[in-house]
Design a protein around this motif. Structure first.
Motif, PDB file in Angstrom:
ATOM      1  N   VAL A  54      -7.088  -2.172   4.257  1.00 42.92           N
ATOM      2  CA  VAL A  54      -5.966  -2.447   3.361  1.00 42.92           C
ATOM      3  C   VAL A  54      -6.628  -3.561   2.758  1.00 42.92           C
ATOM      4  O   VAL A  54      -7.574  -4.394   2.924  1.00 42.92           O
ATOM      5  N   VAL A  55      -6.128  -3.789   1.500  1.00 44.91           N
ATOM      6  CA  VAL A  55      -6.668  -4.968   0.535  1.00 44.91           C
ATOM      7  C   VAL A  55      -5.588  -6.084   1.064  1.00 44.91           C
ATOM      8  O   VAL A  55      -4.365  -6.244   1.240  1.00 44.91           O
ATOM      9  N   GLN A  56      -6.558  -7.282   1.314  1.00 44.38           N
ATOM     10  CA  GLN A  56      -5.991  -8.448   1.909  1.00 44.38           C
ATOM     11  C   GLN A  56      -6.209  -9.757   1.227  1.00 44.38           C
ATOM     12  O   GLN A  56      -7.222  -9.620   0.600  1.00 44.38           O
ATOM     13  N   PHE A  57      -5.560 -10.581   1.151  1.00 41.25           N
ATOM     14  CA  PHE A  57      -5.544 -11.986   0.726  1.00 41.25           C
ATOM     15  C   PHE A  57      -5.355 -12.845   1.705  1.00 41.25           C
ATOM     16  O   PHE A  57      -4.074 -12.993   2.257  1.00 41.25           O
ATOM     17  N   GLU A  58      -6.076 -13.977   1.864  1.00 41.09           N
ATOM     18  CA  GLU A  58      -5.879 -14.993   2.776  1.00 41.09           C
ATOM     19  C   GLU A  58      -4.550 -15.656   2.332  1.00 41.09           C
ATOM     20  O   GLU A  58      -3.811 -16.066   3.329  1.00 41.09           O
ATOM     21  N   GLU A  59      -4.236 -16.039   1.073  1.00 40.71           N
ATOM     22  CA  GLU A  59      -3.158 -16.632   0.746  1.00 40.71           C
ATOM     23  C   GLU A  59      -2.147 -15.557  -0.331  1.00 40.71           C
ATOM     24  O   GLU A  59      -2.328 -14.427  -0.227  1.00 40.71           O
TER      25      GLU A  59
ATOM     26  N   MET B  68      -1.041  -4.432  -1.587  1.00 42.02           N
ATOM     27  CA  MET B  68      -2.063  -5.496  -0.972  1.00 42.02           C
ATOM     28  C   MET B  68      -1.061  -6.167   0.111  1.00 42.02           C
ATOM     29  O   MET B  68       0.231  -6.223   0.229  1.00 42.02           O
ATOM     30  N   HIS B  69      -1.733  -6.806   1.019  1.00 33.23           N
ATOM     31  CA  HIS B  69      -1.372  -7.708   2.074  1.00 33.23           C
ATOM     32  C   HIS B  69      -1.713  -9.257   1.760  1.00 33.23           C
ATOM     33  O   HIS B  69      -2.762  -9.398   1.622  1.00 33.23           O
ATOM     34  N   ILE B  70      -0.533  -9.999   1.530  1.00 30.67           N
ATOM     35  CA  ILE B  70      -0.916 -11.373   0.940  1.00 30.67           C
ATOM     36  C   ILE B  70      -0.534 -12.288   2.225  1.00 30.67           C
ATOM     37  O   ILE B  70       0.326 -11.825   3.202  1.00 30.67           O
ATOM     38  N   PHE B  71      -1.236 -13.531   2.274  1.00 31.97           N
ATOM     39  CA  PHE B  71      -0.733 -14.553   3.250  1.00 31.97           C
ATOM     40  C   PHE B  71      -1.517 -14.338   4.667  1.00 31.97           C
ATOM     41  O   PHE B  71      -0.590 -14.434   5.774  1.00 31.97           O
ATOM     42  N   VAL B  72      -2.310 -13.254   4.849  1.00 28.29           N
ATOM     43  CA  VAL B  72      -3.050 -12.739   6.218  1.00 28.29           C
ATOM     44  C   VAL B  72      -3.444 -13.781   6.708  1.00 28.29           C
ATOM     45  O   VAL B  72      -3.663 -13.761   8.125  1.00 28.29           O
ATOM     46  N   GLY B  73      -3.644 -15.032   6.211  1.00 28.45           N
ATOM     47  CA  GLY B  73      -4.228 -16.232   6.811  1.00 28.45           C
ATOM     48  C   GLY B  73      -3.626 -16.909   7.769  1.00 28.45           C
ATOM     49  O   GLY B  73      -3.769 -17.546   8.608  1.00 28.45           O
ATOM     50  N   SER B  74      -2.042 -16.451   7.615  1.00 28.30           N
ATOM     51  CA  SER B  74      -1.137 -17.360   8.347  1.00 28.30           C
ATOM     52  C   SER B  74      -0.291 -16.252   9.024  1.00 28.30           C
ATOM     53  O   SER B  74       0.792 -16.315   9.718  1.00 28.30           O
TER      54      SER B  74
ATOM     55  N   ALA C  98      -0.270 -14.456  15.325  1.00 26.01           N
ATOM     56  CA  ALA C  98      -1.305 -14.204  16.307  1.00 26.01           C
ATOM     57  C   ALA C  98      -1.331 -12.787  16.855  1.00 26.01           C
ATOM     58  O   ALA C  98      -2.440 -12.334  17.286  1.00 26.01           O
ATOM     59  N   TRP C  99      -0.428 -12.263  17.297  1.00 29.10           N
ATOM     60  CA  TRP C  99      -0.212 -10.828  17.814  1.00 29.10           C
ATOM     61  C   TRP C  99      -0.391  -9.621  16.937  1.00 29.10           C
ATOM     62  O   TRP C  99      -0.449  -8.523  17.497  1.00 29.10           O
ATOM     63  N   GLU C 100      -0.246 -10.319  15.710  1.00 32.77           N
ATOM     64  CA  GLU C 100      -0.652  -8.889  14.681  1.00 32.77           C
ATOM     65  C   GLU C 100      -1.923  -8.426  14.337  1.00 32.77           C
ATOM     66  O   GLU C 100      -2.781  -9.337  13.906  1.00 32.77           O
ATOM     67  N   LYS C 101      -2.046  -7.299  14.323  1.00 30.62           N
ATOM     68  CA  LYS C 101      -3.660  -6.818  14.108  1.00 30.62           C
ATOM     69  C   LYS C 101      -3.594  -6.030  12.641  1.00 30.62           C
ATOM     70  O   LYS C 101      -2.827  -5.223  12.486  1.00 30.62           O
ATOM     71  N   MET C 102      -4.271  -6.282  11.960  1.00 31.16           N
ATOM     72  CA  MET C 102      -4.455  -5.747  10.556  1.00 31.16           C
ATOM     73  C   MET C 102      -5.425  -4.562  10.435  1.00 31.16           C
ATOM     74  O   MET C 102      -6.539  -4.640  10.828  1.00 31.16           O
ATOM     75  N   PRO C 103      -4.931  -3.693   9.875  1.00 33.52           N
ATOM     76  CA  PRO C 103      -5.731  -2.434   9.529  1.00 33.52           C
ATOM     77  C   PRO C 103      -7.218  -2.926   8.851  1.00 33.52           C
ATOM     78  O   PRO C 103      -6.827  -3.766   7.677  1.00 33.52           O
ATOM     79  N   GLU C 104      -8.183  -2.386   8.906  1.00 35.56           N
ATOM     80  CA  GLU C 104      -9.526  -2.736   8.343  1.00 35.56           C
ATOM     81  C   GLU C 104      -9.397  -2.311   6.847  1.00 35.56           C
ATOM     82  O   GLU C 104     -10.136  -2.761   5.828  1.00 35.56           O
TER      83      GLU C 104
ATOM     84  N   HIS D 229       2.967 -11.673   4.978  1.00 38.51           N
ATOM     85  CA  HIS D 229       2.786 -12.087   6.392  1.00 38.51           C
ATOM     86  C   HIS D 229       2.743 -13.329   6.753  1.00 38.51           C
ATOM     87  O   HIS D 229       2.547 -13.809   7.950  1.00 38.51           O
ATOM     88  N   CYS D 230       3.336 -14.277   5.716  1.00 40.11           N
ATOM     89  CA  CYS D 230       3.536 -15.785   6.033  1.00 40.11           C
ATOM     90  C   CYS D 230       4.798 -15.742   7.172  1.00 40.11           C
ATOM     91  O   CYS D 230       5.409 -15.011   7.336  1.00 40.11           O
ATOM     92  N   SER D 231       4.801 -16.884   7.551  1.00 35.46           N
ATOM     93  CA  SER D 231       5.996 -17.272   8.638  1.00 35.46           C
ATOM     94  C   SER D 231       7.188 -17.097   7.970  1.00 35.46           C
ATOM     95  O   SER D 231       8.156 -16.815   8.768  1.00 35.46           O
ATOM     96  N   ARG D 232       7.439 -17.496   6.848  1.00 34.74           N
ATOM     97  CA  ARG D 232       8.746 -17.646   6.203  1.00 34.74           C
ATOM     98  C   ARG D 232       9.290 -16.270   6.004  1.00 34.74           C
ATOM     99  O   ARG D 232      10.456 -15.735   6.064  1.00 34.74           O
ATOM    100  N   CYS D 233       8.338 -15.170   5.491  1.00 29.00           N
ATOM    101  CA  CYS D 233       8.715 -13.806   5.420  1.00 29.00           C
ATOM    102  C   CYS D 233       8.931 -13.221   6.720  1.00 29.00           C
ATOM    103  O   CYS D 233       9.799 -12.279   7.184  1.00 29.00           O
ATOM    104  N   ARG D 234       8.177 -13.767   7.897  1.00 29.79           N
ATOM    105  CA  ARG D 234       8.440 -12.861   9.212  1.00 29.79           C
ATOM    106  C   ARG D 234       9.841 -13.400   9.441  1.00 29.79           C
ATOM    107  O   ARG D 234      10.527 -12.564  10.026  1.00 29.79           O
TER     108      ARG D 234
END
Length: 134
Positions: A123-128, A106-112, A115-121, A27-32
């Motif tokens: 799922v495996v998430q990592f801030e980085e 897994m969902h990675i870089f969810v810390g970045s 703002a308009w994206e809502k993550m499902p509760e 979910h990082c800005s570069r991948c978006r």
């Protein structure tokens, strides 16, 4: 098991002769930007299992740094694969045909994330990035 994939216009196709592994969504800005989406959907490929079937001459490469990059169709723009030091590292799941028999683990870089994206509760998430492999 053989997995196939293709770009939007169908000029570039590939074949994978091994199961995909380590599927993730970044979910990082570069991948978006490179995937033109809220996140990437990507899975790694075993070394030597990937071959271009048609249209390899249609591909363009964008170097993202540190030996990494992406290859995309020069005709329709579909981001096809990630590369590391010139070799295919993984595939974008949006270009895979049929059921690749893998799920995003897994969902990675969810810390970045946007703002308009809502993550499902659930799922495996990592801030980085993901934790190191053993």
């Amino acid at each position: 098991m053989s997995i196939t994939g293709e770009c939007f216009c169908g000029k570039v196709t590939y074949k994978i002769d091994a199961p995909l592994r380590d599927a993730r969504s970044c979910h990082c800005s570069r991948c978006r930007k490179i995937f033109s989406a809220q996140a990437s959907a990507y899975a790694e490929v075993a070394p030597g299992a990937f071959t271009w079937a048609t249209g390899e001459d249609q591909l363009n490469t964008f170097d993202t740094g540190n030996g990494f990059g992406v290859r995309f169709c020069g005709n329709c723009g579909s981001t096809m694969v990630g590369v590391h030091n010139g070799a295919v590292h993984g595939v974008t799941l949006g270009c895979v045909n049929g059921d690749p028999e893998i799920e995003i683990g897994m969902h990675i870089f969810v810390g970045s994330k946007a703002a308009w994206e809502k993550m499902p509760e659930d799922v495996v998430q990592f801030e980085e990035g993901p934790p190191p492999k053993d």
